[in-house]
Scaffold this active site. Structure first.
Site, PDB file in Angstrom:
ATOM      1  N   TYR A  20       0.828  -1.208   0.000  1.00 16.34           N
ATOM      2  CA  TYR A  20       0.000   0.000   0.000  1.00 16.34           C
ATOM      3  C   TYR A  20       0.864   1.261   0.000  1.00 16.34           C
ATOM      4  O   TYR A  20       0.401   2.338  -0.371  1.00 16.34           O
ATOM      5  CB  TYR A  20      -0.945   0.036   1.216  1.00 16.34           C
ATOM      6  N   LYS A  64       3.084 -15.276   2.667  1.00 18.09           N
ATOM      7  CA  LYS A  64       3.019 -16.029   1.405  1.00 18.09           C
ATOM      8  C   LYS A  64       4.455 -16.375   1.036  1.00 18.09           C
ATOM      9  O   LYS A  64       4.981 -16.009  -0.025  1.00 18.09           O
ATOM     10  CB  LYS A  64       2.320 -15.167   0.334  1.00 18.09           C
ATOM     11  N   ASP A  73      -3.289 -18.000   1.771  1.00 19.54           N
ATOM     12  CA  ASP A  73      -4.413 -18.630   1.072  1.00 19.54           C
ATOM     13  C   ASP A  73      -5.084 -19.689   1.941  1.00 19.54           C
ATOM     14  O   ASP A  73      -6.307 -19.738   2.058  1.00 19.54           O
ATOM     15  CB  ASP A  73      -3.997 -19.181  -0.307  1.00 19.54           C
ATOM     16  N   ASP A 118      -5.672  -6.558   5.793  1.00 22.02           N
ATOM     17  CA  ASP A 118      -6.852  -5.817   5.332  1.00 22.02           C
ATOM     18  C   ASP A 118      -7.917  -6.797   4.857  1.00 22.02           C
ATOM     19  O   ASP A 118      -9.096  -6.724   5.232  1.00 22.02           O
ATOM     20  CB  ASP A 118      -6.404  -4.886   4.190  1.00 22.02           C
ATOM     21  N   ASP A 166     -11.661  -8.267   6.874  1.00 21.39           N
ATOM     22  CA  ASP A 166     -13.017  -8.151   6.323  1.00 21.39           C
ATOM     23  C   ASP A 166     -13.664  -9.543   6.282  1.00 21.39           C
ATOM     24  O   ASP A 166     -14.846  -9.695   6.580  1.00 21.39           O
ATOM     25  CB  ASP A 166     -13.007  -7.535   4.917  1.00 21.39           C
TER      26      ASP A 166
END
Ligand code: NAD
Length: 352
Positions: free
Chosen positions: A141, A186, A219, A243, A247
């Protein structure tokens, strides 16, 4: 105690949920003999409209000298033109970075009364109690961006120091809870994730031998979070993974409107805000769920002002309001919803 709290209502439902939350803080102050001074400033879309920038100097200056910042939400269709030079979200990223708020704490603890609102089977949700610690000022970001007619790039970068400080924060929290830390990355694909995993492993081995460390790939974590959420205590991860996973985790709690957050750095000042956005689809109707913002105000009392009993009293009052099925439209069966102000009043009525 006396505290200066900067209030940033922002856009969409932001002003509505913040307006509903301030009386809760005032009621707590009155009951416990504190004096909270609220100073309102612009951020996001409204700041672009009024000052031409999403984070005016006056807002940042006020936040720097405040004891804490309470924020609603920013953004909306009015400012969403992809070609726009200034965007509301830049205000949020800039204030977090400027205040050095590198750790975003997002508790996820489904409430018994709201289990029906979750798409997950209730038996999987019993006793779920997770805190996600999301790294907030690094990663993709914040990396350099390029754009041409034919391609685009976003740079993802992390330094050893950035990983160390957020892992320490998360591990310190895990120590006060069930002593289990899950680090999400990851590492099978990304170099930044391999650095993340190496640093996390070292910090935990050298400084937190009493906390159990588990690594998960993002994942599979996305799957485990829904299939066995009870297995997790504190989850630490980088900015974008955090982030997205939070959610997703909000669905364990039944509604985005129930999830609070605290953004913390090395000092006392923090930004406290619901994890949801400005919900333009319901803005201006007085029906937004204020509980996430009220629970964020509880985190403000705990983390920035050190008022643990007062924070717990707000959390207990929200819990009691949910027990009494005082639900806004996102949680209520058709025809049984209260509005934003009524939900906040239900919390005030239940403060001990
Ligand atoms: P959103 O979180 O605003 O809304 C998603 C859905 O959840 C909507 O249907 C909305 O009505 C509902 N919802 C959210 N909060 C609610 C509440 N308190 N009570 C009841 N229902 C609620 O996400 P979005 O629609 O993807 O984004 C809308 C705008 O918000 C965009 O401009 C986005 O950039 C911005 N945004 C801001 C923040 C922030 O300020 N921290 C975070 C996320 C998105």
């Amino acid at each position: 105690m006396h505290a200066d709290i900067v209030v940033l209502p922002g856009d969409g439902i932001g002003p509505e949920i913040v307006a509903a939350t301030l009386p809760v803080l005032q009621a707590v102050a009155a009951r416990h003999g504190h004096e909270f001074r609220f100073t309102e400033h612009d951020i996001g879309g409204i700041a672009i409209d009024r000052h031409g920038v999403p984070l005016p100097d006056a807002t940042l200056a006020a936040a720097r000298t405040a004891d804490a910042v309470l924020l609603g939400a920013v953004g909306g269709p009015k400012w969403s033109d992809p070609k726009a030079k200034v965007r509301p979200e830049q205000g949020l990223l800039a204030i977090r970075k400027a205040l050095g708020l590198f750790a975003n704490l997002r508790p996820v603890k489904p409430h018994a009364a709201a289990l029906d609102a979750s798409p997950i089977k209730p038996e999987l949700l019993q006793d779920v109690d997770i805190v996600v610690v999301r790294e907030l000022t690094g990663g993709i970001y914040f990396g350099d961006k390029t754009r041409s007619d034919t391609d685009a790039t976003d740079l993802c970068r992390y330094s050893v120091a950035e990983v160390e400080r957020v892992v320490r924060r998360a591990a310190t929290l895990a120590r006060t809870r069930r002593g289990h830390l899950t680090s999400v990355d990851k590492a099978n694909v990304l170099e930044t994730s391999r650095l993340w995993r190496d640093v996390t492993t070292r910090v935990m081995r050298d400084e937190f031998a009493d906390v159990t460390l588990e690594h998960q790939l993002v994942d599979s974590m996305a799957m485990h979070l829904l299939s066995k959420p009870r297995a997790y205590d504190v989850i630490v991860t980088e900015n974008m993974f955090g982030d997205i996973l939070t959610d997703e985790a909000s669905m364990l709690a039944g509604s985005l409107g129930l999830l609070a957050s605290a953004s913390l750095g090395e000092g006392k000042v923090g930004i406290y805000e619901p994890i949801h956005g400005s919900a333009p689809d319901i803005a201006g109707r007085g029906i937004a769920n204020p509980y996430a913002t009220i629970l964020s105000a509880a985190m403000l009392l705990r983390h920035s002002l050190g008022l643990e009993a007062e924070a717990a009293s707000i959390e207990a009052a929200v819990s009691a309001a949910l027990d009494a099925r005082v639900f806004t439209a996102d949680l209520a069966p058709a025809g049984q919803a209260v509005d934003t102000t009524q939900a906040a009043q239900a919390v005030i009525d239940r403060l001990r």
